[in-house]
Motif scaffolding. Sequence first.
Motif, mmCIF file in Angstrom:
data_model
loop_
_atom_site.group_PDB
_atom_site.id
_atom_site.type_symbol
_atom_site.label_atom_id
_atom_site.label_comp_id
_atom_site.label_asym_id
_atom_site.label_seq_id
_atom_site.Cartn_x
_atom_site.Cartn_y
_atom_site.Cartn_z
ATOM 1 N N LYS A 149 0.830 -1.222 0.000
ATOM 2 C CA LYS A 149 0.000 0.000 0.000
ATOM 3 C C LYS A 149 0.862 1.270 0.000
ATOM 4 N N GLY A 150 1.913 1.232 -0.829
ATOM 5 C CA GLY A 150 2.778 2.403 -0.976
ATOM 6 C C GLY A 150 3.889 2.503 0.043
ATOM 7 N N LYS A 151 3.951 1.578 0.975
ATOM 8 C CA LYS A 151 5.016 1.571 1.985
ATOM 9 C C LYS A 151 6.224 0.799 1.433
ATOM 10 N N PRO A 152 7.396 0.889 2.081
ATOM 11 C CA PRO A 152 8.610 0.295 1.492
ATOM 12 C C PRO A 152 8.709 -1.222 1.569
ATOM 13 N N PHE A 153 7.940 -1.868 2.469
ATOM 14 C CA PHE A 153 8.112 -3.301 2.693
ATOM 15 C C PHE A 153 6.802 -4.060 2.475
ATOM 16 N N PHE A 154 6.947 -5.359 2.275
ATOM 17 C CA PHE A 154 5.755 -6.206 2.217
ATOM 18 C C PHE A 154 4.964 -6.083 3.521
ATOM 19 N N GLY A 155 5.673 -5.862 4.619
ATOM 20 C CA GLY A 155 5.029 -5.680 5.918
ATOM 21 C C GLY A 155 4.546 -4.273 6.176
ATOM 22 N N GLY A 156 4.663 -3.385 5.177
ATOM 23 C CA GLY A 156 4.227 -1.996 5.341
ATOM 24 C C GLY A 156 5.384 -1.100 5.705
ATOM 25 N N ASP A 157 5.260 -0.408 6.840
ATOM 26 C CA ASP A 157 6.330 0.490 7.281
ATOM 27 C C ASP A 157 7.538 -0.268 7.828
ATOM 28 N N SER A 158 7.308 -1.480 8.308
ATOM 29 C CA SER A 158 8.409 -2.270 8.865
ATOM 30 C C SER A 158 8.438 -3.650 8.214
ATOM 31 N N THR A 159 9.568 -4.317 8.368
ATOM 32 C CA THR A 159 9.728 -5.629 7.749
ATOM 33 C C THR A 159 8.838 -6.662 8.419
ATOM 34 N N GLY A 160 8.377 -7.617 7.635
ATOM 35 C CA GLY A 160 7.543 -8.683 8.161
ATOM 36 C C GLY A 160 7.960 -10.028 7.605
#
Length: 230
Positions: A149-160
Amino acid sequence: MAGAANDLKLLGMWASPYVLRVRLALSIKSISYEYAEEDLRHKSELLLRSNPVHNKVPVLIHAGKPVCESLVILQYIDDAFGGAGPALLPADPHERAVARFWAAFIEDTLVKAMNQASWSKTEAEKVEGNKRATAALNTLEAALRDVSKGKPFFGGDSTGYVDIVLGGLLAGVRAMEAMLGVKAFDPVTMPLLAAWADHFGALDAVAAVMPDVSKLVELFITMHAAVAAN
């Protein structure tokens, strides 16, 4: 750091992408542990006893109880050390299912294609493997756009979870890029994955456990020579 090193031990081999996944997860969650390097030509009794089915690394031993297979270990770490660092899997059941789907896609489709491209004996098999790997990466490019959703990672703002599963391959990818002079994550055709790789690799917790690419190149050259000789 969360966890006690004498309660948590990882049996691994430095160049294994599957071991790297576990080390990434432990580092990102700031969990301390003891690491034991295995000589896979002369496997330890502890490894054979801890993983009697496959006799492979990684094996995570927690309070004397072994957990095997990298994807299983990642989920175990998230469950057993829920209070340590960021969660690897999202809380929402659907988002968790989506993360598991893409992790399985990486394992069942991308990894197999990359292995075919890298380790096949014939040029035709390598070409076919490259085509399959490129197609899988293009699929992941679209997935990253949708899931992040436009964040840098598959996890969003943080790595997942998915970031770590894919991130375990990153050192090997960098080594193959250095050997072949090509970009696996093409910034023109796969700009999101290219940016993801840069962002992921720049994290302190990631850099702390990434193997040396030049050492991987030396290992891969030796392995390719052995494959060619057989």
